[in-house]
Design a protein around this motif. Structure first.
Motif, PDB file in Angstrom:
ATOM      1  N   SER A 109       1.025  -1.095  -0.006  1.00  0.00           N
ATOM      2  CA  SER A 109       0.032   0.130   0.015  1.00  0.00           C
ATOM      3  C   SER A 109       0.761   1.209  -0.055  1.00  0.00           C
ATOM      4  O   SER A 109       2.116   1.107   0.336  1.00  0.00           O
ATOM      5  CB  SER A 109      -0.864   0.175   1.256  1.00  0.00           C
ATOM      6  OG  SER A 109      -0.229   0.238   2.384  1.00  0.00           O
ATOM      7  N   LEU A 110       0.129   2.398  -0.439  1.00  0.00           N
ATOM      8  CA  LEU A 110       0.754   3.645  -0.352  1.00  0.00           C
ATOM      9  C   LEU A 110       1.482   4.013   1.214  1.00  0.00           C
ATOM     10  O   LEU A 110       2.514   4.579   1.304  1.00  0.00           O
ATOM     11  CB  LEU A 110       0.058   4.576  -0.648  1.00  0.00           C
ATOM     12  CG  LEU A 110      -0.433   4.894  -2.033  1.00  0.00           C
ATOM     13  CD1 LEU A 110      -1.716   5.698  -2.320  1.00  0.00           C
ATOM     14  CD2 LEU A 110       0.586   4.959  -3.014  1.00  0.00           C
ATOM     15  N   SER A 111       1.094   3.357   2.237  1.00  0.00           N
ATOM     16  CA  SER A 111       1.417   3.839   3.461  1.00  0.00           C
ATOM     17  C   SER A 111       2.223   2.718   4.070  1.00  0.00           C
ATOM     18  O   SER A 111       2.730   2.959   5.258  1.00  0.00           O
ATOM     19  CB  SER A 111       0.011   4.018   4.522  1.00  0.00           C
ATOM     20  OG  SER A 111      -0.614   2.806   4.375  1.00  0.00           O
ATOM     21  N   ASP A 112       2.822   1.889   3.226  1.00  0.00           N
ATOM     22  CA  ASP A 112       3.525   0.548   3.900  1.00  0.00           C
ATOM     23  C   ASP A 112       4.961   1.393   4.318  1.00  0.00           C
ATOM     24  O   ASP A 112       5.374   2.206   3.659  1.00  0.00           O
ATOM     25  CB  ASP A 112       4.047  -0.203   2.630  1.00  0.00           C
ATOM     26  CG  ASP A 112       4.822  -1.711   3.095  1.00  0.00           C
ATOM     27  OD1 ASP A 112       5.822  -1.438   3.379  1.00  0.00           O
ATOM     28  OD2 ASP A 112       3.894  -2.510   3.088  1.00  0.00           O
ATOM     29  N   PRO A 113       5.494   0.826   5.300  1.00  0.00           N
ATOM     30  CA  PRO A 113       6.861   1.471   5.790  1.00  0.00           C
ATOM     31  C   PRO A 113       8.075   1.223   4.899  1.00  0.00           C
ATOM     32  O   PRO A 113       8.764   2.327   4.850  1.00  0.00           O
ATOM     33  CB  PRO A 113       6.992   0.624   7.141  1.00  0.00           C
ATOM     34  CG  PRO A 113       5.646   0.091   7.706  1.00  0.00           C
ATOM     35  CD  PRO A 113       4.962  -0.041   6.340  1.00  0.00           C
ATOM     36  N   ALA A 114       8.076   0.480   4.044  1.00  0.00           N
ATOM     37  CA  ALA A 114       8.811   0.298   3.123  1.00  0.00           C
ATOM     38  C   ALA A 114       9.020   1.347   1.996  1.00  0.00           C
ATOM     39  O   ALA A 114      10.002   1.836   1.562  1.00  0.00           O
ATOM     40  CB  ALA A 114       8.882  -1.176   2.300  1.00  0.00           C
ATOM     41  N   ALA A 148       9.913   4.598   3.614  1.00  0.00           N
ATOM     42  CA  ALA A 148      11.532   4.654   3.864  1.00  0.00           C
ATOM     43  C   ALA A 148      12.451   4.996   2.920  1.00  0.00           C
ATOM     44  O   ALA A 148      13.601   5.435   3.027  1.00  0.00           O
ATOM     45  CB  ALA A 148      12.031   3.282   4.412  1.00  0.00           C
ATOM     46  N   ILE A 149      11.753   5.228   1.584  1.00  0.00           N
ATOM     47  CA  ILE A 149      12.500   5.775   0.277  1.00  0.00           C
ATOM     48  C   ILE A 149      12.929   7.102   0.442  1.00  0.00           C
ATOM     49  O   ILE A 149      11.997   7.774   0.636  1.00  0.00           O
ATOM     50  CB  ILE A 149      11.858   5.072  -0.938  1.00  0.00           C
ATOM     51  CG1 ILE A 149      11.605   3.934  -0.976  1.00  0.00           C
ATOM     52  CG2 ILE A 149      12.200   5.875  -2.029  1.00  0.00           C
ATOM     53  CD1 ILE A 149      10.856   3.391  -2.003  1.00  0.00           C
ATOM     54  N   PRO A 150      14.084   7.481   0.282  1.00  0.00           N
ATOM     55  CA  PRO A 150      14.588   8.839   0.424  1.00  0.00           C
ATOM     56  C   PRO A 150      14.190   9.628  -0.735  1.00  0.00           C
ATOM     57  O   PRO A 150      13.833   9.141  -1.970  1.00  0.00           O
ATOM     58  CB  PRO A 150      15.914   8.890   0.530  1.00  0.00           C
ATOM     59  CG  PRO A 150      16.245   7.554  -0.092  1.00  0.00           C
ATOM     60  CD  PRO A 150      15.394   6.695   0.171  1.00  0.00           C
ATOM     61  N   VAL A 151      13.669  10.852  -0.690  1.00  0.00           N
ATOM     62  CA  VAL A 151      13.391  11.845  -1.938  1.00  0.00           C
ATOM     63  C   VAL A 151      14.710  12.652  -2.043  1.00  0.00           C
ATOM     64  O   VAL A 151      15.225  13.141  -1.205  1.00  0.00           O
ATOM     65  CB  VAL A 151      12.239  12.701  -1.330  1.00  0.00           C
ATOM     66  CG1 VAL A 151      12.014  13.755  -2.594  1.00  0.00           C
ATOM     67  CG2 VAL A 151      11.037  12.105  -0.897  1.00  0.00           C
TER      68      VAL A 151
END
Length: 187
Positions: free
Chosen positions: A12-17, A20-23
């Protein structure tokens, strides 16, 4: 079921993985879609400032490409692009650590219409339906939409046929990119 479809159902969009992705912000401007002749706009979520009609230029480029991938007689119909944090939708979970990808100008709610701007049957935008909850025509039109948008490099949100994005954390997760390109935008 395709492997990509299985991934979409599980993450899902709210998954912690995803969160955790940097922007690594590219600082691309928001483009007003009302100035892009190749795309059609729907006003159902229009706001007084016209923010609904804004997207990052990289997303706009892909939508224009997707338009060229549609069969003759079909047009993309953009329902909503940029959405500020102060305007959440009740059906939408917090995503990617900063709210919906719409706040980045990286997500678009889109459907299809004819060249005469008559909206085609894909089912209701922002409505959750089961496999049996929509017509064969809607399924076909969803497939047409998905083929064009994925062919242009956008990714789809699970359970929301109308929600597509490019350059946000969810896109990065699904494509294997080590970083997202777009964080929250300011019009």
């Amino acid at each position: 079921m395709k492997q990509e479809e299985q991934v979409l159902e599980k993450v899902s969009l709210s998954d912690p993985a995803v969160a955790a992705i940097p922007v690594r912000e590219r600082d691309e401007p928001l483009v007003d879609l009302r100035t892009v002749a190749a795309l059609r706009l729907d006003g159902r979520f229009a706001d007084d400032e016209g923010r609904y009609a804004q997207l990052r230029i990289g997303v706009v480029d892909r939508l224009v490409t997707a338009q060229t991938l549609l069969p003759q007689g079909f047009r993309l119909l953009v329902v909503e692009g940029y959405r500020p944090l102060t305007l959440p939708r009740s059906f939408e979970p917090a995503a990617s650590g900063f709210g919906s990808p719409h706040v980045a100008g990286a997500a678009v709610d889109v459907t299809l219409c004819t060249v005469d701007e008559v909206e085609l049957d894909l089912g209701a935008v922002n409505a959750v339906t089961t496999e049996s909850g929509y017509t064969a025509e809607a399924r076909h039109n969803r497939d047409v939409l998905a083929e064009a948008l994925s062919g242009a490099g956008l990714v789809n949100c699970p359970g929301a046929w109308w929600h597509w994005s490019y350059g946000d954390r969810y896109w990065a997760y699904l494509t294997g990119s080590p970083q997202a390109w777009y964080g929250p935008a300011s019009p």
